[in-house]
Design a protein around this motif. Structure first.
Motif, mmCIF file in Angstrom:
data_model
loop_
_atom_site.group_PDB
_atom_site.id
_atom_site.type_symbol
_atom_site.label_atom_id
_atom_site.label_comp_id
_atom_site.label_asym_id
_atom_site.label_seq_id
_atom_site.Cartn_x
_atom_site.Cartn_y
_atom_site.Cartn_z
ATOM 1 N N ASP A 64 -6.358 6.435 -1.784
ATOM 2 C CA ASP A 64 -5.269 7.201 -1.173
ATOM 3 C C ASP A 64 -5.517 7.423 0.317
ATOM 4 O O ASP A 64 -4.593 7.332 1.131
ATOM 5 N N ALA A 65 -6.748 7.733 0.683
ATOM 6 C CA ALA A 65 -7.069 7.954 2.093
ATOM 7 C C ALA A 65 -6.869 6.667 2.895
ATOM 8 O O ALA A 65 -6.338 6.696 4.011
ATOM 9 N N ALA A 66 -7.265 5.535 2.332
ATOM 10 C CA ALA A 66 -7.062 4.254 3.016
ATOM 11 C C ALA A 66 -5.577 3.952 3.151
ATOM 12 O O ALA A 66 -5.113 3.504 4.210
ATOM 13 N N ARG A 67 -4.800 4.221 2.105
ATOM 14 C CA ARG A 67 -3.351 3.981 2.179
ATOM 15 C C ARG A 67 -2.679 4.896 3.195
ATOM 16 O O ARG A 67 -1.724 4.494 3.868
ATOM 17 N N ALA A 68 -3.183 6.111 3.359
ATOM 18 C CA ALA A 68 -2.656 7.008 4.394
ATOM 19 C C ALA A 68 -2.937 6.428 5.780
ATOM 20 O O ALA A 68 -2.051 6.414 6.650
ATOM 21 N N ALA A 69 -4.162 5.944 5.997
ATOM 22 C CA ALA A 69 -4.489 5.327 7.286
ATOM 23 C C ALA A 69 -3.638 4.083 7.526
ATOM 24 O O ALA A 69 -3.167 3.854 8.650
ATOM 25 N N LEU A 70 -3.406 3.304 6.494
ATOM 26 C CA LEU A 70 -2.557 2.113 6.622
ATOM 27 C C LEU A 70 -1.116 2.486 6.960
ATOM 28 O O LEU A 70 -0.470 1.814 7.780
ATOM 29 N N ALA B 137 -15.309 2.352 -2.920
ATOM 30 C CA ALA B 137 -14.717 1.227 -3.662
ATOM 31 C C ALA B 137 -13.193 1.295 -3.613
ATOM 32 O O ALA B 137 -12.517 0.275 -3.407
ATOM 33 N N GLY B 138 -12.640 2.486 -3.794
ATOM 34 C CA GLY B 138 -11.190 2.639 -3.737
ATOM 35 C C GLY B 138 -10.630 2.328 -2.360
ATOM 36 O O GLY B 138 -9.600 1.652 -2.237
ATOM 37 N N ALA B 139 -11.294 2.801 -1.323
ATOM 38 C CA ALA B 139 -10.829 2.562 0.042
ATOM 39 C C ALA B 139 -10.928 1.088 0.412
ATOM 40 O O ALA B 139 -9.977 0.506 0.960
ATOM 41 N N VAL B 140 -12.043 0.476 0.104
ATOM 42 C CA VAL B 140 -12.239 -0.948 0.425
ATOM 43 C C VAL B 140 -11.194 -1.796 -0.290
ATOM 44 O O VAL B 140 -10.617 -2.728 0.302
ATOM 45 N N ALA B 141 -10.923 -1.486 -1.544
ATOM 46 C CA ALA B 141 -9.920 -2.244 -2.303
ATOM 47 C C ALA B 141 -8.527 -2.098 -1.681
ATOM 48 O O ALA B 141 -7.774 -3.073 -1.589
ATOM 49 N N ALA B 142 -8.182 -0.901 -1.242
ATOM 50 C CA ALA B 142 -6.868 -0.679 -0.615
ATOM 51 C C ALA B 142 -6.757 -1.457 0.687
ATOM 52 O O ALA B 142 -5.711 -2.065 0.976
ATOM 53 N N PHE B 143 -7.799 -1.458 1.480
ATOM 54 C CA PHE B 143 -7.761 -2.222 2.731
ATOM 55 C C PHE B 143 -7.663 -3.719 2.454
ATOM 56 O O PHE B 143 -6.882 -4.424 3.079
ATOM 57 N N ALA B 144 -8.444 -4.192 1.502
ATOM 58 C CA ALA B 144 -8.405 -5.620 1.162
ATOM 59 C C ALA B 144 -7.021 -6.027 0.667
ATOM 60 O O ALA B 144 -6.519 -7.098 1.027
#
Length: 159
Positions: free
Chosen positions: A144-150, A36-43
């Motif tokens: 945080d992991a999604a934001r790092a990838a971004l 949920a956290g990763a999907v929200a960051a990507f969105a």
């Protein structure tokens, strides 16, 4: 000991980008929170994402390599990857093996192929630590992991 806090990363405009979240599914409710956290960051960045599930953390690097090859050959879209999972210390040395080997291979894979990558595999002592870190309204380690990838995606685009 309290966890350190830091300033949030600037929002990356990743409109049109697609990220693959590879989760080692072991603790359902914790994984759901990380996702949920990763999907929200990507969105929030304008990117799309999909989730690919494997049995555990040791399978994540293999899955990312397969998905990377599919993207390279044009069979799948992937602008970056996120690894999510939870490893909780138990009574045997299995914790060290899973934690160390999955992290080692993920970093080697990301470095070797210059991947936009974020590692959100939690390595914790107990369930309370895992819950605090997985929850998007508390630790938000999936986000945080999604934001790092971004952030790495933005760096690659600027090169």
């Amino acid at each position: 000991m309290a966890e350190a806090t830091r300033e949030a990363l600037p929002l990356v405009d990743a409109t049109g980008a697609h990220f693959i979240i590879v989760e080692g599914r072991f603790y359902d409710s914790l994984n759901d929170q990380l996702i949920a956290g990763a999907v929200a960051a990507f969105a929030a960045s304008g990117a799309t994402s999909e989730v690919v599930t494997v049995p555990g953390a040791l399978e994540i690097p293999v899955a990312i390599e397969i998905l990377r090859q599919q993207a390279e050959s044009g069979r799948r879209k992937a602008d970056g990857f996120v690894a999510l999972g939870v490893v909780i210390r138990g009574e045997t040395t299995h914790y060290e093996i899973v934690s160390n080997e999955s992290a080692r291979e993920l970093i080697a894979l990301a470095t070797r192929h210059r991947l936009a990558f974020g590692n959100g595999i939690l390595t914790v002592e107990n369930m309370a630590q895992a819950e605090a870190r997985a929850n998007p309204s508390r630790g938000d380690k999936g986000g945080d992991a999604a934001r790092a990838a971004l952030a790495l995606y933005a760096l690659k685009r600027s090169a």
